[in-house]
Structure formats: C-alpha cells, structure tokens
Design an enzyme around this catalytic site. Structure first.
Site, PDB file in Angstrom:
ATOM      1  N   HIS A  15      -1.222   8.723   8.220  1.00  0.00           N
ATOM      2  CA  HIS A  15      -1.916   8.622   6.934  1.00  0.00           C
ATOM      3  C   HIS A  15      -1.018   9.149   5.813  1.00  0.00           C
ATOM      4  O   HIS A  15      -0.927   8.560   4.738  1.00  0.00           O
ATOM      5  CB  HIS A  15      -3.231   9.405   6.963  1.00  0.00           C
ATOM      6  CG  HIS A  15      -4.224   8.877   7.955  1.00  0.00           C
ATOM      7  ND1 HIS A  15      -4.478   7.529   8.107  1.00  0.00           N
ATOM      8  CD2 HIS A  15      -5.045   9.507   8.843  1.00  0.00           C
ATOM      9  CE1 HIS A  15      -5.408   7.365   9.054  1.00  0.00           C
ATOM     10  NE2 HIS A  15      -5.754   8.545   9.512  1.00  0.00           N
ATOM     11  N   ASP A  29      -3.842  -1.086   7.478  1.00  0.00           N
ATOM     12  CA  ASP A  29      -4.199  -0.694   8.846  1.00  0.00           C
ATOM     13  C   ASP A  29      -2.949  -0.328   9.647  1.00  0.00           C
ATOM     14  O   ASP A  29      -1.861  -0.852   9.392  1.00  0.00           O
ATOM     15  CB  ASP A  29      -4.967  -1.849   9.521  1.00  0.00           C
ATOM     16  CG  ASP A  29      -5.786  -1.376  10.714  1.00  0.00           C
ATOM     17  OD1 ASP A  29      -5.913  -0.154  10.915  1.00  0.00           O
ATOM     18  OD2 ASP A  29      -6.305  -2.238  11.449  1.00  0.00           O
ATOM     19  N   LEU A  39      -1.242  -3.160 -14.576  1.00  0.00           N
ATOM     20  CA  LEU A  39      -1.844  -3.438 -13.267  1.00  0.00           C
ATOM     21  C   LEU A  39      -3.233  -2.802 -13.159  1.00  0.00           C
ATOM     22  O   LEU A  39      -3.436  -1.652 -13.548  1.00  0.00           O
ATOM     23  CB  LEU A  39      -0.938  -2.877 -12.166  1.00  0.00           C
ATOM     24  CG  LEU A  39      -1.468  -2.980 -10.727  1.00  0.00           C
ATOM     25  CD1 LEU A  39      -1.510  -4.430 -10.265  1.00  0.00           C
ATOM     26  CD2 LEU A  39      -0.621  -2.130  -9.780  1.00  0.00           C
TER      27      LEU A  39
HETATM   28  C1  IPE Z   1     -10.316  -0.914   8.057  1.00  0.00           C
HETATM   29  O1  IPE Z   1      -9.539  -0.397   9.084  1.00  0.00           O
HETATM   30  C2  IPE Z   1     -10.613   0.142   7.035  1.00  0.00           C
HETATM   31  C3  IPE Z   1      -9.485   0.580   6.233  1.00  0.00           C
HETATM   32  C4  IPE Z   1      -8.272   0.102   6.272  1.00  0.00           C
HETATM   33  C5  IPE Z   1      -9.765   1.638   5.283  1.00  0.00           C
HETATM   34  P1  IPE Z   1     -10.178   0.121  10.461  1.00  0.00           P
HETATM   35  O2  IPE Z   1      -9.048   0.541  11.299  1.00  0.00           O
HETATM   36  O3  IPE Z   1     -11.222   1.128  10.183  1.00  0.00           O
HETATM   37  O4  IPE Z   1     -10.884  -1.215  11.007  1.00  0.00           O
HETATM   38  P2  IPE Z   1     -11.378  -1.610  12.461  1.00  0.00           P
HETATM   39  O5  IPE Z   1     -12.282  -0.512  12.929  1.00  0.00           O
HETATM   40  O6  IPE Z   1     -10.163  -1.726  13.318  1.00  0.00           O
HETATM   41  O7  IPE Z   1     -12.052  -2.930  12.283  1.00  0.00           O
HETATM   42  C1  IPE Z   2      -5.740   2.664   8.513  1.00  0.00           C
HETATM   43  O1  IPE Z   2      -5.078   3.099   9.656  1.00  0.00           O
HETATM   44  C2  IPE Z   2      -6.218   3.819   7.656  1.00  0.00           C
HETATM   45  C3  IPE Z   2      -7.672   3.984   7.619  1.00  0.00           C
HETATM   46  C4  IPE Z   2      -8.538   3.247   8.228  1.00  0.00           C
HETATM   47  C5  IPE Z   2      -8.166   5.118   6.852  1.00  0.00           C
HETATM   48  P1  IPE Z   2      -5.865   3.490  10.980  1.00  0.00           P
HETATM   49  O2  IPE Z   2      -6.179   4.944  10.927  1.00  0.00           O
HETATM   50  O3  IPE Z   2      -7.025   2.602  11.180  1.00  0.00           O
HETATM   51  O4  IPE Z   2      -4.752   3.213  12.064  1.00  0.00           O
HETATM   52  P2  IPE Z   2      -4.951   2.592  13.511  1.00  0.00           P
HETATM   53  O5  IPE Z   2      -5.704   1.305  13.356  1.00  0.00           O
HETATM   54  O6  IPE Z   2      -5.730   3.599  14.296  1.00  0.00           O
HETATM   55  O7  IPE Z   2      -3.572   2.388  14.018  1.00  0.00           O
HETATM   56 MG    MG Z   3      -7.288   0.826  12.167  1.00  0.00          MG
END
Ligand code: IPE
Ligand code: IPE
Ligand code: MG
Length: 228
Positions: free
Chosen positions: A29, A12, A123
């Site tokens: 990303h 995240d 792995l």
């Molecule tokens: C969880 O992250 C999903 C992934 C890392 C793929 P999100 O950013 O989508 O989660 P929430 O919405 O903050 O709970």
């Molecule tokens: C995690 O990073 C990646 C996915 C959920 C695909 P986010 O895109 O959720 O990044 P934040 O939470 O907005 O910073």
């Molecule tokens: Mg996120």
C-alpha cells in the site's frame, strides 16, 4: 488521437506486490502511493481531464482492522504532505463515497483538501474512498426522496445529479491492474459505455508508460454506443 476524458482506475495488487517481495501487505500500500503520483503526473501530461482512483471499497471493511487502519492513516499522512503540491499544480481534488463513516481526522483533511483546491481548473482528481456503486445509487435515492423530488420528473440526467459524482462525466476508460477482470462495485452507473483495459502489472509497479499504453489502446477502440 482520441484521448479518454475520464479515466477510472481500480488500483489492485498491492498485497501481491508485497508478498512477492516477502514484505507485509501494508508495504504494498505504501509503495502504491508512488504509483498514484506517477499516474497523476502522466494524466496531466496526456491531457486527461478526469482521473478517478478506487482507493477503498465498501467491501474492504472485511479486511483485518490493522490493514484498514493503516490504509486510512496512509491516506491522511499522504494528503497532509501532498495537498499543497496538488494545489500548486492547479489540480481539483474530490472524494466520493460514504465519507462520513471515515475516521474524523481523515474526514477533516479530506474537507480541507477539497476546499483548498475547489477553484482549480486543471486535472480533476477524484479518490473513491469507502465507495460502492450500489451504495451510491441507494444514497442518491435517499437524498432525492428527502428533497421530495418528484419521481415523475426522473430521468438519467436528473438522477445523475443526486450521485456523489454529480459533477463528473461518464467514464471513458476503466483500467484494472493485477490481472483481475471485474468491476468490484466501482462506478457502475458511470461505466455503462466505458472501455476496459486490464493489465497484469501490479499497482505499485504501474508506470507513466503503462498509462500511455492504456491510452493508446483506447485510441484504437471503435466506440458505438449502441449505434452503427
Ligand atoms: C477493489 O479491489 C477495491 C480497490 C481497488 C480499492 P479489491 O482487491 O478489494 O477487489 P476484489 O475483492 O478482488 O474484487
Ligand atoms: C489494492 O490492492 C488496494 C486496495 C484494495 C485498498 P490489494 O490490497 O487488493 O492487493 P491484492 O489484491 O491483495 O494483491
Ligand atoms: Mg485486491
């Protein structure tokens, strides 16, 4: 030292990483891919047997279409480039989630990567893509009812065989980056006795040392599984 057999990571903070640098979210990303490379390498170096990475949740469809399309094309192009390297490193790659709902080109490369690495013994690297823990349980029930599996014979082990992740062991350690402390529908069946490790580090900054810190922290936990 007790090394977790199965580490599952909620990657995240990509968007916040980009925002902090004044870049579009998708730049986060893209940078996140290099963190994936680092944790894969560090998992091999630390003798972790299973690494599962939350890459796209069933709830992530709520995001703008452009971001979703970028994520899928990033996965696709990364797999095209990396699958041979993963294979050369004896890594077994799997995908869990509702894969059939993904773009056809991505489904194809997913299938190719799984087939190529099928016999590898190093792995076990699993990507959760269009994955949701509740959806996984519902899909398992649909499969077992179609197979006319007798509910009377149902127990934890037999039910587990209908999950996407039937050949993965329970999770020992869940890591979540970027300061959020929630599961967000990730591996709910498999994480009942997982230890949790939360860090403020944003995913694109996550390093080999960060993984080592989580593993060291895990080694100091006292797991009881309900016993004394
Ligand atoms: C969880 O992250 C999903 C992934 C890392 C793929 P999100 O950013 O989508 O989660 P929430 O919405 O903050 O709970
Ligand atoms: C995690 O990073 C990646 C996915 C959920 C695909 P986010 O895109 O959720 O990044 P934040 O939470 O907005 O910073
Ligand atoms: Mg996120």
């Amino acid at each position: 030292m007790m090394v977790p057999v199965h580490i599952a990571i909620i990657m995240d903070g990509n968007g916040r990483w980009a925002q902090k640098k004044g870049l579009p979210r998708v730049a986060g990303h893209r940078e996140g891919i290099s963190a994936v490379r680092r944790v894969v390498r560090a998992s091999v170096d630390n003798n972790v047997k299973y690494l599962t990475l939350y890459s796209f949740s069933t709830e992530n469809w709520k995001r703008p279409r452009q971001e979703i399309e970028f994520l899928f094309s990033l996965m696709e192009s990364t797999l095209v480039v990396e699958m041979k390297t993963l294979h050369a490193e004896n890594i077994r790659v799997r995908f869990i989630g509702r894969i059939g709902q993904l773009p056809e080109k991505l489904q194809k490369i997913i299938g190719d990567t799984e087939k190529l690495t099928f016999k590898n013994t190093g792995l076990n690297l699993t990507f959760a893509v269009n994955y949701g823990g509740r959806q996984e349980i519902i899909d398992a029930i649909k499969v077992l009812s179609k197979m006319k599996f007798s509910v009377r014979d149902l127990d934890e082990a037999s039910f587990g065989r209908f999950l996407y992740s039937s050949d993965l062991p329970d999770v020992d350690l869940v890591i979540r980056t970027a300061g959020e402390q929630r599961l967000s529908n990730f591996l709910i069946w498999q994480s009942i006795y997982a230890e949790f490790y939360f860090t403020q580090v944003l995913w694109p900054d996550f390093s080999e040392d960060d993984l080592k810190r989580a593993i060291d922290d895990f080694a100091r936990r006292k797991r009881k599984f309900g016993g004394l």
